[in-house]
Design a protein around this motif. Sequence first.
Motif, mmCIF file in Angstrom:
data_model
loop_
_atom_site.group_PDB
_atom_site.id
_atom_site.type_symbol
_atom_site.label_atom_id
_atom_site.label_comp_id
_atom_site.label_asym_id
_atom_site.label_seq_id
_atom_site.Cartn_x
_atom_site.Cartn_y
_atom_site.Cartn_z
ATOM 1 N N ARG A 103 37.289 27.831 44.472
ATOM 2 C CA ARG A 103 36.985 26.665 45.301
ATOM 3 C C ARG A 103 35.486 26.428 45.294
ATOM 4 N N ARG A 104 35.143 25.214 45.598
ATOM 5 C CA ARG A 104 33.723 24.850 45.599
ATOM 6 C C ARG A 104 32.961 25.604 46.690
ATOM 7 N N PHE A 105 33.528 25.637 47.875
ATOM 8 C CA PHE A 105 32.912 26.362 48.994
ATOM 9 C C PHE A 105 33.851 27.504 49.383
ATOM 10 N N ARG A 106 33.706 28.636 48.741
ATOM 11 C CA ARG A 106 34.607 29.760 48.978
ATOM 12 C C ARG A 106 34.546 30.268 50.405
ATOM 13 N N TRP A 107 33.394 30.159 51.056
ATOM 14 C CA TRP A 107 33.248 30.687 52.403
ATOM 15 C C TRP A 107 34.052 29.893 53.424
ATOM 16 N N LEU A 108 34.518 28.657 53.068
ATOM 17 C CA LEU A 108 35.371 27.880 53.968
ATOM 18 C C LEU A 108 36.828 28.339 53.929
ATOM 19 N N SER A 109 37.198 29.042 52.894
ATOM 20 C CA SER A 109 38.585 29.444 52.709
ATOM 21 C C SER A 109 38.899 30.704 53.512
ATOM 22 N N ARG A 110 40.046 30.689 54.155
ATOM 23 C CA ARG A 110 40.472 31.867 54.924
ATOM 24 C C ARG A 110 41.302 32.812 54.067
ATOM 25 N N THR A 111 41.955 32.286 53.054
ATOM 26 C CA THR A 111 42.796 33.124 52.203
ATOM 27 C C THR A 111 41.990 33.628 51.016
ATOM 28 N N GLY A 112 42.242 34.867 50.649
ATOM 29 C CA GLY A 112 41.537 35.471 49.523
ATOM 30 C C GLY A 112 42.235 35.227 48.197
ATOM 31 N N MET A 113 41.526 35.515 47.142
ATOM 32 C CA MET A 113 42.071 35.371 45.793
ATOM 33 C C MET A 113 42.935 36.592 45.475
ATOM 34 N N HIS A 114 43.979 36.364 44.702
ATOM 35 C CA HIS A 114 44.869 37.439 44.263
ATOM 36 C C HIS A 114 44.850 37.497 42.745
ATOM 37 N N HIS A 115 44.971 38.707 42.213
ATOM 38 C CA HIS A 115 45.092 38.887 40.766
ATOM 39 C C HIS A 115 46.578 38.780 40.425
ATOM 40 N N VAL A 116 46.933 37.779 39.620
ATOM 41 C CA VAL A 116 48.328 37.505 39.278
ATOM 42 C C VAL A 116 48.538 37.782 37.799
ATOM 43 N N ARG A 117 49.603 38.491 37.490
ATOM 44 C CA ARG A 117 49.992 38.756 36.102
ATOM 45 C C ARG A 117 51.447 38.338 35.958
ATOM 46 N N ILE A 118 51.708 37.463 34.978
ATOM 47 C CA ILE A 118 53.064 36.999 34.700
ATOM 48 C C ILE A 118 53.384 37.359 33.259
ATOM 49 N N ALA A 119 54.471 38.082 33.055
ATOM 50 C CA ALA A 119 54.863 38.502 31.708
ATOM 51 C C ALA A 119 56.289 38.049 31.431
ATOM 52 N N TYR A 120 56.527 37.619 30.207
ATOM 53 C CA TYR A 120 57.854 37.218 29.739
ATOM 54 C C TYR A 120 58.188 38.095 28.531
ATOM 55 N N ARG A 121 59.377 38.690 28.532
ATOM 56 C CA ARG A 121 59.816 39.519 27.408
ATOM 57 C C ARG A 121 61.101 38.938 26.826
ATOM 58 N N SER A 122 61.189 38.947 25.507
ATOM 59 C CA SER A 122 62.410 38.432 24.875
ATOM 60 C C SER A 122 63.596 39.331 25.195
ATOM 61 N N ASP A 124 64.296 40.584 27.960
ATOM 62 C CA ASP A 124 64.785 40.225 29.294
ATOM 63 C C ASP A 124 65.212 38.760 29.364
ATOM 64 N N ALA A 125 65.517 38.151 28.232
ATOM 65 C CA ALA A 125 65.933 36.745 28.139
ATOM 66 C C ALA A 125 64.880 35.816 28.726
ATOM 67 N N TRP A 126 63.619 36.153 28.524
ATOM 68 C CA TRP A 126 62.471 35.355 28.947
ATOM 69 C C TRP A 126 62.403 35.148 30.460
ATOM 70 N N GLN A 127 62.946 36.073 31.221
ATOM 71 C CA GLN A 127 62.817 35.997 32.676
ATOM 72 C C GLN A 127 61.439 36.542 33.058
ATOM 73 N N PRO A 128 60.734 35.891 33.974
ATOM 74 C CA PRO A 128 59.376 36.324 34.297
ATOM 75 C C PRO A 128 59.347 37.618 35.101
ATOM 76 N N CYS A 129 58.337 38.399 34.822
ATOM 77 C CA CYS A 129 58.028 39.601 35.590
ATOM 78 C C CYS A 129 56.676 39.310 36.246
ATOM 79 N N VAL A 130 56.677 39.130 37.562
ATOM 80 C CA VAL A 130 55.475 38.714 38.280
ATOM 81 C C VAL A 130 54.889 39.910 39.022
ATOM 82 N N GLU A 131 53.586 40.052 38.890
ATOM 83 C CA GLU A 131 52.861 41.129 39.553
ATOM 84 C C GLU A 131 51.670 40.498 40.276
#
Length: 149
Positions: A103-122, A124-131
Amino acid sequence: MASCGFDTLLYGLREAVCAAAESLEARRQALRHDDETHALHAWVPVSPEADAALEPVVIPLRMFRDKRRPHIAVMSIEFEGRFLLRQERGSSKPRLVIEIGKRRFRWLSRTGMHHVRIAYRSADAWQPCVEVDGRFVDLPSVAMAGNGS
């Protein structure tokens, strides 16, 4: 900063990896054809002289075929994002939205950033694995069926 529904993001990524796998399979099938249209056509000089006559050479594309049968096994994407629940017009339930980028002004935001990892494997029939922040998120199978729109 980009913002979209989390289910829409998962669906779009799944469609992209499925399309890439299908494209690779179509390319493999095209390389197996033996007809003249699926061949490399070149004119090669008969001798090393500058004004030497040229003769046609046709090499079938199946000669370039990879015998190991390449395919896409895994697609993974990692990014930093912020999750929000937003109420949309005409909807009785709020929708999970992810904002990607800073965000432009991060100090205005109350919610923090999260590290997101999304993986698809053939496998698993391309179903997402979200972390999210190193923890796996169990998603209902209904969320994988469509983009929720």
